[in-house]
Design an enzyme around this catalytic site. Structure first.
Site, PDB file in Angstrom:
ATOM      1  N   GLN A   1      40.226  82.099  45.542  1.00  0.00           N
ATOM      2  CA  GLN A   1      40.290  81.020  44.833  1.00  0.00           C
ATOM      3  C   GLN A   1      38.908  80.699  44.052  1.00  0.00           C
ATOM      4  O   GLN A   1      39.206  79.992  43.068  1.00  0.00           O
ATOM      5  CB  GLN A   1      40.600  80.018  45.794  1.00  0.00           C
TER       6      GLN A   1
ATOM      7  N   HIS B   1      39.021  81.349  40.055  1.00  0.00           N
ATOM      8  CA  HIS B   1      39.613  80.441  39.436  1.00  0.00           C
ATOM      9  C   HIS B   1      38.799  79.708  38.225  1.00  0.00           C
ATOM     10  O   HIS B   1      39.184  79.507  37.226  1.00  0.00           O
ATOM     11  CB  HIS B   1      40.546  79.350  40.275  1.00  0.00           C
TER      12      HIS B   1
ATOM     13  N   GLU C   1      42.775  71.324  49.496  1.00  0.00           N
ATOM     14  CA  GLU C   1      43.891  71.692  48.549  1.00  0.00           C
ATOM     15  C   GLU C   1      44.796  72.547  49.589  1.00  0.00           C
ATOM     16  O   GLU C   1      45.811  72.509  49.842  1.00  0.00           O
ATOM     17  CB  GLU C   1      43.570  71.838  47.368  1.00  0.00           C
ATOM     18  N   HIS C   2      44.045  73.528  49.701  1.00  0.00           N
ATOM     19  CA  HIS C   2      44.542  74.723  50.568  1.00  0.00           C
ATOM     20  C   HIS C   2      43.836  75.077  51.757  1.00  0.00           C
ATOM     21  O   HIS C   2      42.415  75.013  51.769  1.00  0.00           O
ATOM     22  CB  HIS C   2      44.362  76.172  49.941  1.00  0.00           C
TER      23      HIS C   2
ATOM     24  N   ASP D   1      50.557  80.680  45.965  1.00  0.00           N
ATOM     25  CA  ASP D   1      49.948  80.528  44.385  1.00  0.00           C
ATOM     26  C   ASP D   1      51.211  81.097  43.535  1.00  0.00           C
ATOM     27  O   ASP D   1      51.645  80.511  42.497  1.00  0.00           O
ATOM     28  CB  ASP D   1      48.835  81.300  44.244  1.00  0.00           C
TER      29      ASP D   1
ATOM     30  N   HIS E   1      65.406  29.620  45.550  1.00  0.00           N
ATOM     31  CA  HIS E   1      66.103  30.867  46.534  1.00  0.00           C
ATOM     32  C   HIS E   1      66.971  30.169  47.696  1.00  0.00           C
ATOM     33  O   HIS E   1      68.088  30.692  47.933  1.00  0.00           O
ATOM     34  CB  HIS E   1      64.697  31.331  47.601  1.00  0.00           C
TER      35      HIS E   1
END
Length: 432
Positions: free
Chosen positions: A249, A252, A317-318, A351, A410
């Site tokens: 990761q 990235h 996230e992961h 992924d 109403h």
């Protein structure tokens, strides 16, 4: 709890106000100038001249011929895996109608969004998997119009792998437009790009800010930041596996956050040593090392319960759990974008090829939302039909409550169905 590697702030980014102003000016220009603005931004930001923003079938066929057979085979495999999982998710969303009390029938419908825009990033690597993740669930949901925007290469064309992946995944139209201007075009429309109802897909900070600014005019999936991974590991974990998972990761982006939370101090130091060893031979080491040095964290906890509590608080996230009997602890983890149980369940399978979606919440948004899934592209809506027996059960309560709230319109709407009269306030006052 001990933190061995202290987190550092990422390199300074553009001033928030300046970013907002820049993106706002791009959006306004696209709204007022349409295609002319998009082509001007292509010259300014991408260095290319394009007469036609939309990829043709000839472009797609030419791109397909440039790809090796093994890539097409791998693409077909991952598309089928993503589609199969999305179809399994879709089957969990059912329509129903039920008589809740006599004469009161309530129901639920599941309706696809009509038009969706998928943004596929460009950048250093052709992210063909991002095309699949944004498009396939929408196609399975039944979205009838899927428009893709992705930046062109310096040669002035969409990367062949991205173009073919988007086409095979089910895109109806594909445009060589990137950045905040693509988000503006999808939200407001131009001569070439018709507006959509919802925009999905990750991007850089300009794309993310544009999604934030157009939200409300259109729906968005989420505001994704740089990738995040958190590994929870005990003494049974393999340092080489953990290090490889963190670096996978980290490569990235220099702003990726890779975190190790371990119940073993020995394992933590072994992983740190292994990371240095693996970086020596990693082709993307420049990015991965910068990410690890700037944002990497190693936290040692006294107990597994404390490690789980830490993971839930960080809401990464992961979340990769590499502990003994990982699956037995599944329900204790509550805040994450996607959960990976056991040492074999590497994040990179998700992924790319296993079928779950990799467009996931970051910046602790996992505390209140999940990632993109087939339901992202569906509207779950309700309906009701009422028979006279239902009117007789519902109307008296509705009349009295409307009176208390001072909403006489109403009250009348309910009472006329019960008695044929507009107003019963005198009867209410008399206690009838």
């Amino acid at each position: 709890m001990i933190e061995i590697v202290k987190e550092q702030e990422p390199a300074a980014q553009a001033e928030k106000g300046q970013l907002e102003a820049t993106v706002s000016s791009i959006i306004e220009r696209v709204k007022s100038e349409g295609d002319a603005a998009l082509k001007s931004f292509l010259r300014q930001f991408d260095g290319v001249e394009l007469d036609d923003l939309k990829a043709s079938m000839d472009d797609i066929e030419a791109a397909k011929k440039q790809l090796p057979a093994t890539l097409l085979e791998d693409m077909a495999f991952s598309i089928e895996r993503i589609r199969a999982f999305a179809e399994a998710q879709r089957r969990t969303l059912t329509e129903f109608e039920q008589e809740m009390i006599p004469g009161v029938f309530l129901g639920q419908r599941v309706i696809p969004i009509e038009a969706v825009g998928a943004y596929v990033p460009g950048g250093r690597y052709p992210l063909l998997s991002s095309a699949q993740m944004a498009i396939i669930p929408a196609k399975v949901a039944g979205v009838s119009q899927i428009r893709v925007c992705t930046p062109p290469t310096k040669e002035g064309r969409i990367h062949p792998a991205v173009l073919v992946a988007a086409h095979l995944s089910g895109a109806d139209e594909i445009f060589a437009v990137g950045g905040a201007q693509a988000i503006a075009a999808l939200a407001y429309g131009t001569e070439s790009i018709r507006p959509v109802n919802k925009i999905t897909g990750p991007g850089n900070r300009f794309v993310t800010e544009a999604k934030r600014q157009v939200h409300g005019t259109v729906g968005i999936d989420l505001l994704a930041g740089p990738s995040e991974v958190l590994v929870v590991a005990d003494e049974t974990a393999k340092p080489a596996y953990v290090a490889a998972d963190l670096l996978a990761q980290a490569e990235h982006d220099v702003h990726t956050q890779a975190i190790l939370v371990s119940t073993s101090r020995e394992l933590a130091f072994a992983v740190m040593e292994e990371i240095e060893k693996q970086l020596e031979t990693l082709p993307t080491a420049a990015t991965a090392r910068a990410s690890w040095e700037k944002r990497g964290r190693v936290i040692v906890t006294g107990t597994l319960e404390e490690a789980i509590e830490t993971a839930n608080d960080l809401a990464s996230e992961h979340l990769h759990v590499q502990i003994k009997d990982a699956y037995l602890h599944r329900d204790k983890f509550t805040n994450y974008g996607s959960l990976f149980l056991g040492e074999e369940a590497t994040v990179v399978f998700s992924d790319k090829v296993c079928g779950t979606n990799h467009i996931l919440p970051t910046n602790q948004a996992a505390k209140y939302t999940g990632g993109v899934w087939v339901g992202t592209f569906l509207k779950v809506v309700t309906y009701q039909r009422i028979e006279q027996a239902g009117v007789e059960r519902l109307a008296p309560h509705c009349v009295r409550q409307s009176e208390r709230e001072g909403l006489i319109g109403h009250l009348r709407s309910a009472n006329i169905r019960l008695t044929g009269e507009l107003d019963v306030r005198q009867e209410i006052a008399a206690g009838k």
